[in-house]
Design an enzyme around this catalytic site. Structure first.
Site, PDB file in Angstrom:
ATOM      1  N   HIS A  52      -8.673   5.429  50.343  1.00 36.29           N
ATOM      2  CA  HIS A  52      -7.829   4.416  51.012  1.00 36.29           C
ATOM      3  C   HIS A  52      -7.593   3.228  50.083  1.00 36.29           C
ATOM      4  O   HIS A  52      -6.484   2.690  50.029  1.00 36.29           O
ATOM      5  CB  HIS A  52      -8.509   3.909  52.290  1.00 36.29           C
ATOM      6  CG  HIS A  52      -8.426   4.864  53.447  1.00 36.29           C
ATOM      7  ND1 HIS A  52      -7.267   5.513  53.793  1.00 36.29           N
ATOM      8  CD2 HIS A  52      -9.373   5.274  54.348  1.00 36.29           C
ATOM      9  CE1 HIS A  52      -7.479   6.282  54.849  1.00 36.29           C
ATOM     10  NE2 HIS A  52      -8.751   6.163  55.212  1.00 36.29           N
TER      11      HIS A  52
ATOM     12  N   CYS B  76      -6.563  17.092  47.963  1.00 40.57           N
ATOM     13  CA  CYS B  76      -5.531  18.130  47.834  1.00 40.57           C
ATOM     14  C   CYS B  76      -4.607  17.726  46.672  1.00 40.57           C
ATOM     15  O   CYS B  76      -4.685  16.593  46.176  1.00 40.57           O
ATOM     16  CB  CYS B  76      -4.737  18.273  49.131  1.00 40.57           C
ATOM     17  SG  CYS B  76      -3.725  16.850  49.515  1.00 40.57           S
TER      18      CYS B  76
ATOM     19  N   CYS C 198      -2.414  14.455  47.051  1.00 38.96           N
ATOM     20  CA  CYS C 198      -3.245  13.236  47.023  1.00 38.96           C
ATOM     21  C   CYS C 198      -3.770  13.002  45.606  1.00 38.96           C
ATOM     22  O   CYS C 198      -3.823  11.865  45.132  1.00 38.96           O
ATOM     23  CB  CYS C 198      -4.412  13.360  48.002  1.00 38.96           C
ATOM     24  SG  CYS C 198      -3.883  13.217  49.726  1.00 38.96           S
TER      25      CYS C 198
ATOM     26  N   CYS D 202      -8.625  18.688  52.413  1.00 39.25           N
ATOM     27  CA  CYS D 202      -8.503  17.454  51.632  1.00 39.25           C
ATOM     28  C   CYS D 202      -9.481  16.441  52.209  1.00 39.25           C
ATOM     29  O   CYS D 202      -9.593  16.295  53.427  1.00 39.25           O
ATOM     30  CB  CYS D 202      -7.084  16.898  51.718  1.00 39.25           C
ATOM     31  SG  CYS D 202      -6.888  15.348  50.817  1.00 39.25           S
TER      32      CYS D 202
ATOM     33  N   HIS E  70      -4.315   8.846  55.653  1.00 32.70           N
ATOM     34  CA  HIS E  70      -4.898  10.108  56.112  1.00 32.70           C
ATOM     35  C   HIS E  70      -3.960  11.260  55.788  1.00 32.70           C
ATOM     36  O   HIS E  70      -2.753  11.155  55.941  1.00 32.70           O
ATOM     37  CB  HIS E  70      -5.185  10.053  57.607  1.00 32.70           C
ATOM     38  CG  HIS E  70      -6.382   9.206  57.909  1.00 32.70           C
ATOM     39  ND1 HIS E  70      -6.567   8.577  59.106  1.00 32.70           N
ATOM     40  CD2 HIS E  70      -7.457   8.887  57.148  1.00 32.70           C
ATOM     41  CE1 HIS E  70      -7.712   7.903  59.064  1.00 32.70           C
ATOM     42  NE2 HIS E  70      -8.258   8.064  57.881  1.00 32.70           N
ATOM     43  N   CYS E  71      -4.562  12.338  55.331  1.00 32.20           N
ATOM     44  CA  CYS E  71      -3.785  13.485  54.872  1.00 32.20           C
ATOM     45  C   CYS E  71      -3.813  14.546  55.975  1.00 32.20           C
ATOM     46  O   CYS E  71      -4.837  14.765  56.615  1.00 32.20           O
ATOM     47  CB  CYS E  71      -4.400  14.017  53.587  1.00 32.20           C
ATOM     48  SG  CYS E  71      -3.564  15.458  52.948  1.00 32.20           S
TER      49      CYS E  71
ATOM     50  N   HIS F 270     -13.512   9.379  50.664  1.00 31.01           N
ATOM     51  CA  HIS F 270     -12.467   9.110  51.658  1.00 31.01           C
ATOM     52  C   HIS F 270     -12.127   7.611  51.693  1.00 31.01           C
ATOM     53  O   HIS F 270     -10.957   7.227  51.597  1.00 31.01           O
ATOM     54  CB  HIS F 270     -12.960   9.577  53.032  1.00 31.01           C
ATOM     55  CG  HIS F 270     -11.966   9.394  54.137  1.00 31.01           C
ATOM     56  ND1 HIS F 270     -11.142  10.411  54.576  1.00 31.01           N
ATOM     57  CD2 HIS F 270     -11.653   8.317  54.896  1.00 31.01           C
ATOM     58  CE1 HIS F 270     -10.375   9.954  55.545  1.00 31.01           C
ATOM     59  NE2 HIS F 270     -10.658   8.680  55.771  1.00 31.01           N
ATOM     60  N   GLU F 271     -13.146   6.788  51.805  1.00 31.37           N
ATOM     61  CA  GLU F 271     -12.882   5.343  51.910  1.00 31.37           C
ATOM     62  C   GLU F 271     -12.337   4.787  50.594  1.00 31.37           C
ATOM     63  O   GLU F 271     -11.445   3.944  50.596  1.00 31.37           O
ATOM     64  CB  GLU F 271     -14.155   4.586  52.341  1.00 31.37           C
ATOM     65  CG  GLU F 271     -14.694   4.990  53.717  1.00 31.37           C
ATOM     66  CD  GLU F 271     -13.691   4.871  54.869  1.00 31.37           C
ATOM     67  OE1 GLU F 271     -12.697   4.137  54.726  1.00 31.37           O
ATOM     68  OE2 GLU F 271     -13.889   5.551  55.895  1.00 31.37           O
TER      69      GLU F 271
END
Lengths: 452, 180
Positions: free
Chosen positions: B138, B169, B172, B150, B144-145, B134-135
């Site tokens: 970015h 997803c 992304c 995702c 953010h999705c 996640h990080e």
């Protein structure tokens, strides 16, 4: 509604602490919101003058004007912006005062991340409802305009048939017709009878926008995209999301803009001027022109590929002089409408005045008729419109054109017009002309008239 | 994807308890075209400690990572066992520079024990992988999705992290293919 795009929501953080401004800005930027910050009330008010803001995250304790005073000031000129109070020094008293003065919610620092997300999500939901409500209200306003399409003539009946056929299909439509024939009304009628009717119809008059501004007008721009772009602005394509984009006077669109438009129609996406992110295009296109686009293509003024893109389904609006049988009905419709809007009582149009209206050749088409009736309603005193209430040039200007020199010219042109009025129904035309059918046939042959 | 991106993983403070970096690296390299290596650099992070909150200021730790001289890597990912905060929030799981070099996350609230539950090694490892993806997402420009399935979906509860997959997803992923 189309997929929610957080970048369409602008949040402003008003807090005197730099670290709070920075952390909230970064936090919501990750969610995709458009962010602004202000370190005091004066800066916040300045920002609000510069651009539209949807949500304000407001600290109460600030040097100078505090958060509650700022909220009061904002409410004087903006009832729509959503204010969420975030304060480190929470008291029941300030919370009650803030909420009574119109704050959307109130929370204390430090905030639980989940609580903050829910607060903003609730605010966003309210904004979406507000926007939907505005779009619906606009749709209703537009619906009233559609009433202005009036006419029992065969030509107009054919137009109505075409509108009914094409409206639900989402197909691109090209509306042709002289200036003032009501091309925009037809575009609105198509929109109002389509599945996109709950979303806006966005008209763009291509002839009224300089080529240099057209790109940012259509696609919008990011802040700083060019000199004078002080803040981000949505283009017409984005405003038409889910609805209809109506490009009036498409024939006057510059060649560069034609290329840009063609690209959007092919890729169904675009980016704002100065932006990198692609934005999905979701609109139905209706174009209108009073030019002959095929001639413009031949002359090199209009791209052939764009012409084929927009020339999918064509509706041609007849000029008013070719549907003179509609004039009485139209005149009475606009009389009633203007009386209502101006709060006047004018009940009827005298036969002599109606004869003048019917005989006039209406170079400005329905728009000219609307203006003539409006003027008549304004100056009328008797309650019935007489020739004196009509513009002078109508009585003096014959229904024939300057090309009509001989009596035969006038007769030929009149027969041609009447045939067109009745969609070449020989019996009805002859009846109207007070001649028998054989005579009419002879005259058609004599003047070499052909059904279009 | 264009080329292999090198990620330097740096423990901030101490090595997070019960977390296998080797397993984390394997997981990351399976999902993204990354080449990860761990470097234990002694970093003084005391200045980021807010003693009244007993938490570390996440943005200041991120600044420490940003100030590290580059050593052939494109991304730097900090992992800390300490609880993180940003001034206005009670805590954050992690923080990253959007479309830039540095990211970090904390394992403090990824342990089941924090929530009064028995230790679960696999769950902890899975949460670490999702937070790391996640990080890093970015840093590759992803926001953010809104799609639930995702890893870029925003998580404010640890349960949110458990619900989402350790993968991106399709939109992304397409973005990552363009930028990586």
């Amino acid at each position: 509604m189309s997929a929610f795009d957080p970048s369409e929501i602008t949040i402003m953080v008003v807090d005197d602490e730099l670290s709070v401004r920075q952390s909230l800005e970064a936090w919501f930027q990750d969610d995709g919101y458009s962010m602004l910050t202000a370190e005091n009330a004066a800066e916040a008010l300045k920002r609000m003058q510069e651009q539209h803001i949807d949500i304000i995250l407001l600290d109460i304790k600030m040097p100078g004007m505090d958060g509650l005073a700022l909220q009061d000031r904002i409410r004087e000129f903006n009832q729509d912006v959503i204010i969420i109070i975030i304060t480190a020094f929470a008291t029941v008293d300030t919370a009650v005062r803030a909420l009574k003065a119109g704050a959307f919610d109130y929370t204390t620092k430090p905030v639980d991340p989940d609580e903050l997300s829910i607060l903003v999500r609730n605010a966003v939901d309210r904004i979406r409802l507000q926007r939907e409500n505005t779009a619906l209200r606009e749709s209703i306003d537009h619906l009233q305009f559609v009433d202005d399409i009036v006419g029992d003539s065969p030509q107009m009946q054919k137009v109505f048939e075409l509108v009914k056929t094409v409206a639900p299909t989402d197909s691109t439509v090209l509306v042709l017709g002289e200036s003032g024939t009501g091309k925009e009304l037809i575009a609105r009628a198509i929109h109002m009878n389509s599945t996109r009717k709950y979303f806006p119809i966005i008209p763009v008059n291509c002839g009224a926008i300089p080529e240099t501004l057209m790109e940012s007008e259509l696609f919008g721009h990011e802040k700083g995209a060019f000199t004078g772009a002080q803040y981000r602005r949505k283009g017409k394509l984005e405003m038409a999301r889910g609805g209809t984009l109506f490009l009036d006077e498409i024939g006057t669109l510059g060649l560069k803009s034609q290329v840009d438009l063609l690209r959007v129609l092919e890729d169904r996406e675009f980016h704002r001027v100065g932006g990198e992110r692609m934005v999905k295009a979701d609109f139905r296109l209706i174009c209108a022109t009073n030019l002959n686009l095929e001639d413009e293509v031949k002359a090199g003024n209009f791209r052939e590929d764009l012409f084929y893109r927009i020339n999918v389904f064509t509706i041609s609006l007849p000029p008013l002089r070719e549907r003179q049988t509609d004039i009485p009905q139209l005149a009475r419709h606009f009389l009633e409408k203007h009386c209502r809007t101006m709060n006047r009582t004018v009940n009827d149009i005298a036969p002599e005045a109606m004869d003048i209206l019917k005989a006039y050749d209406w170079p400005g088409n329905v728009r000219e008729l609307v203006n003539a009736i409006e003027r008549a309603v304004v100056i009328n005193k008797s309650g019935t419109i007489t020739p004196d209430d009509l513009p002078m040039q109508m009585a003096s200007r014959p229904a024939s054109s300057s090309e009509d020199v001989t009596l035969a010219d006038v007769e030929r042109r009149h027969i041609e017009r009447m045939l067109a009025n009745f969609d070449w129904n020989i019996s009805r035309t002859a009846e109207q002309l007070h001649i028998d059918r054989v005579t009419l046939y002879n005259k058609i042959e004599k003047y070499g008239l052909k059904r279009p | 994807m264009r080329s292999m991106q090198v990620v330097r993983i740096i423990p901030l403070g101490a090595h997070p308890r019960d977390v296998s970096f080797q397993s984390l690296i394997m997981g990351l390299e399976q999902v993204l075209p990354l080449q990860c290596r761990v470097e234990a650099i002694p970093m003084d992070i005391d200045a980021a400690l807010d003693s009244s909150r007993k938490q570390y200021h996440s943005t200041e730790l991120l600044a420490n990572l940003v100030s590290l001289p580059e050593r052939g890597e494109q991304r730097v990912l900090g992992i800390t066992p300490y609880d993180l905060f940003i001034p206005v929030l009670t805590f954050v799981f992690g923080q990253a520079q959007l479309n830039n070099r540095a990211a970090l996350f904390s394992t403090f609230r990824l342990h089941n024990e924090f929530y009064g539950m028995p230790h679960a090694a696999e769950t902890l490892q899975s949460r670490c992988l999702k937070e790391a993806l996640h990080e890093l997402g970015h840093t590759f420009g992803l926001r953010h999705c809104l799609e639930l399935p995702c890893v870029m979906n925003s998580s404010t509860y640890v349960e949110d992290i458990d619900l989402k997959p350790a993968d991106f997803c399709l939109p992304c992923r397409e973005h990552l293919q363009d930028v990586c």
